[in-house]
Design a protein around this motif. Structure first.
Motif, PDB file in Angstrom:
ATOM      1  N   ASN A  16      -8.912   3.104  -1.373  1.00 35.36           N
ATOM      2  CA  ASN A  16      -9.705   3.564  -0.230  1.00 35.36           C
ATOM      3  C   ASN A  16      -9.848   5.084  -0.212  1.00 35.36           C
ATOM      4  N   VAL A  63       4.279   3.956   4.086  1.00 37.60           N
ATOM      5  CA  VAL A  63       5.578   3.912   4.770  1.00 37.60           C
ATOM      6  C   VAL A  63       5.789   5.193   5.593  1.00 37.60           C
ATOM      7  N   GLN A  92      -5.917   8.834   5.492  1.00 37.03           N
ATOM      8  CA  GLN A  92      -6.405   7.555   6.053  1.00 37.03           C
ATOM      9  C   GLN A  92      -5.310   6.519   5.904  1.00 37.03           C
ATOM     10  N   ALA A 128      -8.017   2.073   8.529  1.00 40.33           N
ATOM     11  CA  ALA A 128      -8.889   2.214   7.362  1.00 40.33           C
ATOM     12  C   ALA A 128      -8.495   1.299   6.198  1.00 40.33           C
ATOM     13  N   ALA A 129      -7.451   0.483   6.376  1.00 39.26           N
ATOM     14  CA  ALA A 129      -6.928  -0.285   5.233  1.00 39.26           C
ATOM     15  C   ALA A 129      -7.939  -1.265   4.643  1.00 39.26           C
TER      16      ALA A 129
HETATM   17  C1  LIG Z   1       3.161   0.524  -0.088  1.00 37.81           C
HETATM   18  C2  LIG Z   1       2.247   0.709   1.076  1.00 37.81           C
HETATM   19  C3  LIG Z   1       2.741   1.264   2.251  1.00 37.81           C
HETATM   20  C4  LIG Z   1       1.905   1.447   3.349  1.00 37.81           C
HETATM   21  N1  LIG Z   1       2.406   2.000   4.494  1.00 37.81           N
HETATM   22  C5  LIG Z   1       1.597   2.216   5.550  1.00 37.81           C
HETATM   23  C6  LIG Z   1       2.108   2.797   6.741  1.00 37.81           C
HETATM   24  O1  LIG Z   1       3.282   3.121   6.881  1.00 37.81           O
HETATM   25  N2  LIG Z   1       1.246   2.978   7.767  1.00 37.81           N
HETATM   26  C7  LIG Z   1      -0.070   2.631   7.680  1.00 37.81           C
HETATM   27  O2  LIG Z   1      -0.791   2.834   8.645  1.00 37.81           O
HETATM   28  N3  LIG Z   1      -0.583   2.099   6.562  1.00 37.81           N
HETATM   29  C8  LIG Z   1       0.215   1.878   5.492  1.00 37.81           C
HETATM   30  N4  LIG Z   1      -0.293   1.330   4.355  1.00 37.81           N
HETATM   31  C9  LIG Z   1      -1.738   1.036   4.285  1.00 37.81           C
HETATM   32  C10 LIG Z   1      -2.517   2.128   3.541  1.00 37.81           C
HETATM   33  O3  LIG Z   1      -2.329   3.396   4.153  1.00 37.81           O
HETATM   34  C11 LIG Z   1      -4.009   1.801   3.546  1.00 37.81           C
HETATM   35  O4  LIG Z   1      -4.204   0.517   3.011  1.00 37.81           O
HETATM   36  C12 LIG Z   1      -4.826   2.808   2.782  1.00 37.81           C
HETATM   37  O5  LIG Z   1      -6.185   2.602   3.059  1.00 37.81           O
HETATM   38  C13 LIG Z   1      -4.585   2.692   1.272  1.00 37.81           C
HETATM   39  O6  LIG Z   1      -5.313   3.684   0.577  1.00 37.81           O
HETATM   40  P1  LIG Z   1      -5.443   3.612  -1.023  1.00 37.81           P
HETATM   41  O7  LIG Z   1      -6.175   2.328  -1.316  1.00 37.81           O
HETATM   42  O8  LIG Z   1      -6.217   4.799  -1.436  1.00 37.81           O
HETATM   43  O9  LIG Z   1      -4.058   3.617  -1.581  1.00 37.81           O
HETATM   44  C14 LIG Z   1       0.528   1.098   3.257  1.00 37.81           C
HETATM   45  C15 LIG Z   1       0.035   0.547   2.071  1.00 37.81           C
HETATM   46  C16 LIG Z   1       0.877   0.351   0.997  1.00 37.81           C
HETATM   47  C17 LIG Z   1       0.325  -0.246  -0.280  1.00 37.81           C
END
Ligand SMILES: Cc1cc2nc3c(=O)[nH]c(=O)nc-3n(C[C@H](O)[C@H](O)[C@H](O)COP(=O)(O)O)c2cc1C
Length: 215
Positions: A16, A63, A92, A128-129
């Protein structure tokens, strides 16, 4: 103004964070260089900063903090490399509230001070996930804001405070919406989504494991 954008997600091009970066640069006409932490040597990337006036680090929250690969990179920075340059962040994450990003925002601000850099600010986008799965009619508004954010950055070399305020919403879920979220949690509706992920990854039976517990 020469800008280096650093993608701090371990998912690199497929995440993302990359979608945020691509929308941010869409209307920027000056040359910007994008580097992905996961594809680079930290020492080489840190030294590359010397060739730029401004650095923008885009990242997901993992995390409650920054991904480990980004933390390792940041440990390679020092004033000799960063003195008097600008730095801004695009953060995000999945949590639905803007205030959840504030812990790391404070760290970014003090990091800029520590590295003697001009702090541009942090754009925070909660909820935004699922961006990568969303149809365009659901992402249009966000992507237009990101484009505008990029345009203003190119024109002014600053982060637009109004857009930062807009995207940080909802800052906190309160009132009726909070009651609804609690109800959804109570009846297990939220778990359906996550349990599907767990099953797809053969991890459903391990969902209550505590691998780091001392017991
Ligand atoms: C290992 C891991 C830990 C995460 N921890 C959090 C968190 O603590 N809080 C949150 O809001 N989202 C958390 N997320 C969701 C990510 O922030 C979100 O999916 C983000 O858009 C991922 O971006 P990326 O696809 O560029 O890695 C986590 C995702 C992963 C894979």
């Amino acid at each position: 103004m020469k800008t280096l954008i650093i993608n701090g997600s371990p998912k690199g091009k497929k995440g993302n964070t990359e979608i945020f970066i691509q929308n941010f640069i869409k209307d920027i006409k000056e040359e910007v260089v994008i580097k992905r932490i996961i594809e680079e040597d930290n020492e080489v990337l840190a030294n590359l900063i010397k060739d730029f006036d401004s650095i923008i680090i885009a990242l997901p929250l993992y995390v409650h903090g920054m991904p480990g690969c980004l933390m390792r990179f940041i440990e390679h920075l020092n004033r000799e490399i960063t003195n008097n340059k600008s730095i801004g962040f695009i953060l995000q994450y999945g949590f639905p509230e803007g205030f959840q990003g504030e812990y790391i925002e404070r760290y970014f601000e003090s990091l800029a001070e520590e590295l003697n850099m001009k702090f541009l600010g942090t754009l925070v986008k909660p909820e935004a996930a699922a961006i990568y799965t969303m149809p365009s009619f659901l992402t249009k508004k966000l992507f237009n804001k990101l484009k505008e954010f990029g345009r203003v950055y190119e024109e002014s070399s600053c982060f637009d405070k109004q857009i930062i305020n807009d995207l940080k919403k909802p800052y906190k879920i309160v009132g009726l919406k909070l009651k609804l979220v609690r109800l959804i949690k109570k009846i297990g509706l939220m778990d359906i989504f996550w349990n599907k992920f767990l099953r797809n990854n053969n991890a459903f039976d391990k969902r209550f494991d505590r691998p780091f517990s001392a017991e």
